[in-house]
Scaffold this active site. Structure first.
Site, PDB file in Angstrom:
ATOM      1  N   ASP A 100       0.857  -1.184   0.000  1.00  0.00           N
ATOM      2  CA  ASP A 100       0.000   0.000   0.000  1.00  0.00           C
ATOM      3  C   ASP A 100       0.895   1.236   0.000  1.00  0.00           C
ATOM      4  OD1 ASP A 100      -1.762   2.046   0.393  1.00  0.00           O
ATOM      5  OD2 ASP A 100      -2.649   1.246   2.231  1.00  0.00           O
TER       6      ASP A 100
ATOM      7  N   ASN B 245       2.889   4.921 -11.257  1.00  0.00           N
ATOM      8  CA  ASN B 245       1.555   5.022 -11.831  1.00  0.00           C
ATOM      9  C   ASN B 245       0.445   4.998 -10.793  1.00  0.00           C
ATOM     10  OD1 ASN B 245      -0.603   4.572 -14.032  1.00  0.00           O
ATOM     11  ND2 ASN B 245      -0.775   2.706 -12.794  1.00  0.00           N
TER      12      ASN B 245
ATOM     13  N   TYR C  80      -7.202  16.506  -6.180  1.00  0.00           N
ATOM     14  CA  TYR C  80      -6.630  15.686  -7.253  1.00  0.00           C
ATOM     15  C   TYR C  80      -5.801  16.556  -8.196  1.00  0.00           C
ATOM     16  CZ  TYR C  80      -6.197  12.768 -11.387  1.00  0.00           C
ATOM     17  OH  TYR C  80      -5.693  12.072 -12.453  1.00  0.00           O
TER      18      TYR C  80
ATOM     19  N   LYS D 292      -1.610  16.397  -8.887  1.00  0.00           N
ATOM     20  CA  LYS D 292      -1.008  16.158 -10.199  1.00  0.00           C
ATOM     21  C   LYS D 292      -0.141  17.345 -10.633  1.00  0.00           C
ATOM     22  CE  LYS D 292      -2.504  12.033 -10.592  1.00  0.00           C
ATOM     23  NZ  LYS D 292      -1.543  10.915 -10.456  1.00  0.00           N
TER      24      LYS D 292
END
Length: 264
Positions: A67, A93, A159, A163
């Protein structure tokens, strides 16, 4: 034989990377939380393969369940990867997302997103790049998103922020590696919508057509071989420069409307 580590390998883009790399003769370290899914992928890739056609050693696919939203698990993975002298590619990823109003989303889920999307990438880059340099070189591909190239993303605020961090971090490391003529190269993959289970897990309904994960992986690996810094597959690569010319407030309104339309 060259070895690649793919995190988030159990589904979506990560699985597509694993399949493509294995078909090209790479041995793999497959990383995700689900051991069952990793074992199934490893069996799919290696089933019935005992030797290469020319008698050389066949590529392998080893599973490493962990994890990556936990720091100790990230370090455990790094320790394992540092035992592999032929590690030549790391694909960061693994990641998650969530849609909704910032003040209404679950705090624990948002903090888990930051740990996985940001902290895991930071730790793996920090630990594995020196290992690759010591062993003769390699490449790192951080999977970000076209979201990371924009000025923000209302209704997916955290989010988009994670990124943007990945894009910024990768860009800075890229420059540092270039300036010291490192044997390691780094790139950021910034796809738009991809037809995976990401939207389902993030609780969104995509309003734009997506590219296939297989196309995304093939495109990314081609550009990675050219040591391109920012890799944008699909139609977004044509429209992104023009979209980013828009004033910040206008872009935020347009982006926010698009994200709000996904809410269920």
């Amino acid at each position: 034989m060259s070895v690649a580590c793919v995190t988030g390998a159990s589904s979506g883009i990560g699985k597509a990377f694993a399949r493509q790399l294995f078909s090209e003769g790479w041995s793999l370290v497959l990383v995700a939380r689900s051991e069952k899914k990793l074992e199934a992928l490893a069996e799919e890739l290696t089933g019935g393969v005992s030797a290469a056609a020319d008698g050389a050693t066949a590529p392998t696919a080893d599973v490493f369940p962990c994890d990556l939203s936990r720091e100790d698990e990230c370090l455990r993975l790094c320790k394992q990867l540092e035992t592999i002298p032929d590690l030549r590619l790391l694909i960061n990823n693994a990641g998650i997302g969530a849609v909704g109003r910032f003040d209404e989303l679950d705090t624990d889920r948002q903090l888990q997103m930051i740990r996985l999307n940001v902290e895991a990438v930071e730790i793996l880059c920090r630990e594995i790049i020196p290992h690759m340099e010591k062993e003769g070189g390699g490449q790192v591909l951080n999977v970000a998103s076209s979201a990371g190239l924009l000025k923000g993303g209302p209704y997916m605020a955290t989010y988009y922020a994670t990124k943007a961090y990945v894009v910024s971090l990768t860009s800075s490391i890229f420059t540092e590696l270039k300036e010291r003529r490192s044997t390691v190269a780094i790139s950021a993959l910034c796809p738009g919508p991809v037809d995976t289970n990401f939207n389902e897990s993030a609780g969104v309904r995509s309003s734009l057509p997506g590219i296939s994960p297989e196309y995304c992986a093939r495109f990314a690996l081609r550009k990675l071989n050219r040591k391109k810094l920012i890799i944008v597959p699909g139609p977004q690569r044509w429209g992104m420069p023009f979209y980013n010319i828009l004033p910040r407030r206008l872009q935020l309104r347009i982006t926010g409307a698009g994200q709000k339309s996904k809410m269920r």
